[in-house]
Design an enzyme around this catalytic site. Structure first.
Site, PDB file in Angstrom:
ATOM      1  CG  ASP A 182      -3.542   4.793  -5.879  1.00 11.13           C
ATOM      2  OD1 ASP A 182      -2.994   4.650  -4.789  1.00 11.13           O
ATOM      3  OD2 ASP A 182      -3.543   4.987  -6.578  1.00 11.13           O
ATOM      4  CG  HIS A 235      -2.209   0.103   0.772  1.00 15.11           C
ATOM      5  ND1 HIS A 235      -2.176   1.786   0.310  1.00 15.11           N
ATOM      6  CD2 HIS A 235      -3.470   0.357   1.751  1.00 15.11           C
ATOM      7  CE1 HIS A 235      -3.611   2.256   0.005  1.00 15.11           C
ATOM      8  NE2 HIS A 235      -4.581   1.316   0.644  1.00 15.11           N
TER       9      HIS A 235
END
Ligand code: CAO
Length: 411
Positions: free
Chosen positions: A385, A381
């Site tokens: 996304d 992350h």
């Protein structure tokens, strides 16, 4: 009421009339009336017996006397209205009475109102066992409920602690034995400890792969025997579909370089797909190289080679290195959802759960058998996304739910 008549608890015995009101007096005992102390229209005296009842309880015969209630006109000040009588609530007097004082010396049973005694019978509680918290120690409904709770919790404690009252004795001392990690575990320890640095975004979705199940069945039943005589598992299709999906989402095939002060994404031209394998030595992740340039048949052959090399411990260092993304298919063992762990040379991993048969609907709304499977993604992350993962997963779904789409893109 007549002498020798049977009376039940709560039966009306008589009416008491005063200047202010008329109340019904009910019996608090079941039994046979042995004596009437008054006739109709006589004046009854407070605290004096009304009737004698021969109570036949538990096979024992016992005489009980019902006393006259306090005069209703004196209800605010009356001191001798026994609670053993059911009276019109509006006229009932709660103040201590002479009879109360007398009964205080007796058991709680005789202090309880008929309603409480009735409840005690329903709850199968002997009222004499209950500590009364009401006026003059009289047992109230709340006391009964509390007593019942206490009995249940005692029973529960007895059940959970077993039949023996003494704690189970330990048979010996705890013995701790140090066991060194296997080579595989030592490697896993290092790799997974590094993985802890990666914030994982986890995403899972269900795919309906009914057409793929049917296709694989046809192939394995010999429909394509001119092309392959080898049995195919689902993996070659999944590996190829992932590679096709990565063409639109190259970020998921990249790695994150954090060695310099400025982190950099390194894109990679080849799809080298690591396959998590459960082996007698533990987890091993050999790599199928350049999947984009392999057919499903070639992928199947390479997978077989790697599986067999794993069993014979003949994997080369090159077989175990260079992965750009990993597939972990645990479905041959079990499970539906995974939360797979990314290795630090990659930014994504895909977990595959067990294929399940469930009822679904066809286009006409009829119930049909469906084969579904969950795909669970983890992505780094820091650079990926969630939306990228979701979109790539949708492309993967397209290939696996409509396998003909894969055929169109084959080179
Ligand atoms: N759902 C249902 N059945 C599955 C399945 C799934 N997701 N995946 C495989 N199967 C079936 C196969 O179709 C095959 O059944 P058939 O003989 O009836 O066709 C059977 O399970 C055995 O398959 P396989 O293991 O021989 O071959 P594969 O190509 O499907 O899987 C591999 C290869 C290496 C992925 C698998 O053997 C394996 O090791 N899985 C475990 C991976 C693992 O440990 N992951 C966790 C990593 S993190 O610790």
């Amino acid at each position: 009421m007549e002498k020798d008549a049977r009376v039940e608890e709560f039966d009306k015995i008589c009416e008491v009339t005063s200047d202010k009101a008329t109340v019904d007096v009910t019996s608090r005992f079941s039994g046979v009336i042995k004596k009437l102390h008054y006739q109709a229209n006589d004046t009854a005296y407070v605290g004096k017996p009304l009737i004698d009842i021969d109570v036949d309880e538990d096979g024992e015969s016992e005489d009980n006397v019902l006393d006259a209630p306090a005069p209703i006109e004196d209800s605010e000040t009356a001191s001798n209205a026994p609670d053993g009588f059911m009276a019109n609530p509006s006229a009932k007097d709660d103040s201590p009475s002479a009879a109360d004082e007398q009964e205080k010396k007796g058991s709680h049973a005789s202090l309880a109102t008929p309603a409480v005694r009735h409840l005690s019978k329903e709850l199968k509680i002997d009222i004499k066992d209950v500590d009364g918290t009401g006026r003059d120690g009289r047992v109230t409904k709340e006391d009964l409920y509390k007593h019942q709770d206490m009995i249940s919790s005692n029973q529960h404690t007895t059940q959970t602690s077993g039949t023996s009252a003494t704690p189970r004795q330990s048979t010996g001392q705890q013995v701790e034995m140090p066991v060194p990690l296997t080579q595989n575990q030592a490697q896993m320890f290092k790799t997974m400890t590094r993985s802890l640095q990666i914030p994982h975004f986890v995403y899972s979705d269900e795919f309906d792969i009914t057409p793929l199940v049917a296709l694989r069945k046809r192939i394995n039943n010999g429909a394509s025997k001119s092309v392959t005589s080898q049995k195919l598992s689902y993996m070659p299709f999944i590996i190829k579909a992932l590679s096709l999906s990565l063409q639109d989402y190259p970020l998921l095939n990249s790695r994150l370089d954090t060695t310099s002060s400025k982190p950099t994404i390194i894109n990679r031209s080849q799809h080298n797909i690591g396959i998590a394998m459960d082996t007698p030595c533990g987890l091993i992740v050999p790599v199928i190289k350049d999947v984009a340039n392999l057919s499903i048949k070639e992928i199947a052959a390479e997978l077989r080679r790697l599986q067999s090399a794993t069993s014979s411990s003949s994997l080369s260092p090159s077989d175990l290195t260079g992965g750009t993304i990993t597939i972990s298919n645990i479905g041959n063992i079990g499970g539906t959802y995974l939360s797979p762990v990314i290795v630090d040379s990659q930014v994504a991993i895909v977990g595959v759960g067990r294929i399940r048969e469930i009822p679904g609907f066809d286009e006409e709304g009829k119930v049909v058998r469906r084969s579904v499977v969950n795909f669970s993604w983890s992505a780094d992350h820091r650079v990926v996304d969630g939306a990228v993962v979701a979109r790539c997963s949708e492309v993967l779904r397209g290939f696996l739910e409509g396998v003909e789409g894969m055929v169109l893109l084959m080179r």
